[in-house]
Scaffold this motif. Structure first.
Motif, short mmCIF file in Angstrom:
data_model
loop_
_atom_site.label_atom_id
_atom_site.label_comp_id
_atom_site.label_asym_id
_atom_site.label_seq_id
_atom_site.Cartn_x
_atom_site.Cartn_y
_atom_site.Cartn_z
N ASP A 167 2.28 -9.00 -2.16
CA ASP A 167 1.62 -9.02 -3.46
C ASP A 167 0.26 -9.66 -3.25
OD1 ASP A 167 0.71 -9.18 -6.04
OD2 ASP A 167 2.53 -10.09 -6.87
N THR A 168 -0.73 -8.85 -2.95
CA THR A 168 -2.05 -9.36 -2.59
C THR A 168 -3.11 -8.31 -2.86
OG1 THR A 168 -3.44 -10.11 -0.74
CG2 THR A 168 -1.65 -8.62 -0.20
N PRO A 169 -4.29 -8.72 -3.34
CA PRO A 169 -5.39 -7.76 -3.48
C PRO A 169 -6.09 -7.48 -2.16
CG PRO A 169 -6.11 -9.93 -4.17
CD PRO A 169 -4.65 -10.05 -3.86
N ALA A 170 -5.72 -8.21 -1.11
CA ALA A 170 -6.40 -8.09 0.18
C ALA A 170 -5.76 -7.06 1.10
CB ALA A 170 -6.44 -9.45 0.88
N ALA A 171 -4.86 -6.24 0.57
CA ALA A 171 -4.20 -5.24 1.41
C ALA A 171 -3.96 -3.96 0.62
CB ALA A 171 -2.87 -5.77 1.95
N ASP A 258 -1.86 -8.24 -10.00
CA ASP A 258 -2.87 -8.70 -10.94
C ASP A 258 -3.73 -7.50 -11.36
OD1 ASP A 258 -5.06 -9.78 -12.27
OD2 ASP A 258 -5.27 -11.48 -10.90
N PRO A 259 -3.74 -7.14 -12.65
CA PRO A 259 -4.51 -5.96 -13.06
C PRO A 259 -6.00 -6.06 -12.79
CG PRO A 259 -3.74 -7.21 -14.98
CD PRO A 259 -3.04 -7.78 -13.78
N ASP A 260 -6.54 -7.27 -12.70
CA ASP A 260 -7.97 -7.42 -12.40
C ASP A 260 -8.30 -6.95 -10.99
OD1 ASP A 260 -8.63 -8.39 -14.89
OD2 ASP A 260 -8.48 -10.49 -14.30
N TRP A 261 -7.31 -6.97 -10.10
CA TRP A 261 -7.52 -6.61 -8.70
C TRP A 261 -6.71 -5.38 -8.31
CZ3 TRP A 261 -11.72 -8.70 -7.24
CH2 TRP A 261 -12.06 -10.00 -7.63
N LYS A 262 -6.51 -4.49 -9.26
CA LYS A 262 -5.68 -3.30 -9.03
C LYS A 262 -6.32 -2.34 -8.05
CE LYS A 262 -4.16 -1.27 -12.74
NZ LYS A 262 -4.11 -0.42 -13.95
N VAL A 266 -12.88 -2.42 -6.29
CA VAL A 266 -13.18 -3.65 -7.03
C VAL A 266 -12.99 -4.86 -6.13
CG1 VAL A 266 -12.49 -5.11 -8.97
CG2 VAL A 266 -12.61 -2.63 -9.26
N ARG A 267 -11.88 -4.89 -5.40
CA ARG A 267 -11.61 -6.01 -4.49
C ARG A 267 -12.61 -6.03 -3.33
NH1 ARG A 267 -9.60 -10.86 -2.29
NH2 ARG A 267 -9.75 -10.55 -0.05
N ARG A 268 -12.86 -4.89 -2.71
CA ARG A 268 -13.74 -4.86 -1.54
C ARG A 268 -15.17 -5.23 -1.93
NH1 ARG A 268 -14.59 -0.06 1.19
NH2 ARG A 268 -15.04 -1.24 3.07
#
Length: 367
Positions: A167-171, A258-262, A266-268
């Protein structure tokens, strides 16, 4: 330099504009894997820039000394066939621990990190390797995204279950596996990394790396619309094959709840922004912490963000609707200043991909 002809005391202004902030390259890839080194060859610190360079430092024989396929070499070829540019390779010999070289990528500028041969060659060690990639990508200000691979042949239910460990926005996770034109079965991470690099080059890191064709591969299995309805909500990006088209990346989601980092772009983009500004403001250290410095910091960050806005990287029809930069007494307390802390607050309006295209149709009756 000014020419002085009369004796006296002169004052020369040396301030000038702050050094510009440069955007870091988010498309540099880093692969960990299993390879046989060429004796005496030392890979360059900047990585390799073409598939042919791989053979200068590691074996390109189709089979490794232990009798297993040289999957890493096939992955590198696939990376460059799909638009990859610069690549760091951290490899261990066939009897080594594939998770061990992950730490070596921390000293590189690799931003797209993957282990494209581990699931095929060392499935027992693959879980630990994927976890190591995620841990490295999640380091603050790292500008990294881990591209993970699930084991081959999973059912949709088993794939969803395997995905729950992260559970991570980094992957990000892609499915299914792919077959190269040479017949090698590959998990998709290396191929997708090349496609992401191509999208970055053609459009920018803020463009979703999706609805893009994958070259020199075919999907090992077909993902149906019904199956994608089960994969997309949990952040598993399908590779779809439509009639008359080759395999397309048909998803752009991270593994975050987290919907902000879906979304991946956006994350990159946020990671690139934070890392670029942090590196670009390194000159601030030990400067006098007062209004003159704060103004220069604001100017540098504002110039950087305005340039990105002009490139179409931010939402908002005006710069002040796209971002803000604050660095003054509203972001720092007296205690911050007394203790040498300079606090910058930056906000930006990210672009999100148009994932669902909804068309309203109405029938007009003749009058």
């Amino acid at each position: 330099m000014a020419e002085y002809t009369t004796p006296g005391v002169y004052i020369a202004e040396t301030g000038g504009p702050p050094p510009p902030i440069a955007a870091l390259d988010a498309a540099v890839a880093g692969f960990v894997g299993i390879a046989e080194p060429v004796p005496g060859a030392v890979p360059p610190a900047h990585g390799i820039t073409a598939a042919a360079e791989f053979g200068r430092y590691w074996s390109t024989a189709p089979v490794l000394a232990d009798g297993t396929a040289n999957v890493l070499w096939a992955a590198v070829r696939g990376f460059y066939a799909n638009g990859g540019d610069r690549l760091h390779v951290a490899a261990v010999p066939p009897d080594g621990d594939p998770a061990a070289p992950v730490a070596g990528l921390a000293d590189t500028d690799a931003a797209l990190i993957a282990a494209p041969d581990v699931q095929a060659l060392r499935p027992a060690a693959a879980g630990a390797t994927m976890e190591a990639l995620v841990a490295l990508a999640a380091v603050p200000l790292s500008n990294r995204m881990a591209l993970l691979d699930a084991p081959a042949g999973l059912s949709i239910a088993a794939l969803r279950d395997w995905r729950r460990r992260f559970d991570t926005p980094a992957a990000a996770l892609y499915w299914p596996w792919l077959r190269t034109t040479g017949g090698t079965m590959l998990p998709p991470s290396a191929i997708v990394a090349g496609a992401i690099a191509r999208t970055d080059s053609e459009r920018g890191v803020w463009k979703a790396p999706a609805n893009i064709a994958l070259m020199d591969v075919t999907a090992a299995s077909v993902v149906t619309t019904r199956e994608q309805e089960l994969l997309n909500p949990v952040g598993i990006n399908a590779i779809r094959t439509f009639t008359g088209k080759g395999p397309l990346v048909w998803g752009a989601r991270t593994l975050s709840s987290d919907p902000d980092w879906k979304y991946i772009p956006v994350r990159r983009f946020a990671a690139m922004l934070a890392a670029s500004i942090t590196r670009g403001l390194a000159w601030v250290v030990f400067e006098p912490n007062g209004p003159v410095l704060w103004a220069r910091v604001r100017e540098a960050a504002d110039t950087f963000l305005t340039d990105l806005w002009r490139q179409g990287a931010l939402a908002g029809d005006r710069p002040d609707a796209a971002f803000f930069v604050r660095c003054d007494t509203t972001t720092m307390t007296a205690a911050d200043i007394a203790n040498g802390r300079l606090v910058i607050r930056i906000g930006h309006a990210p672009l999100r991909p148009a994932e669902f295209i909804i068309t309203h149709l109405a029938l007009a009756t003749a009058t």
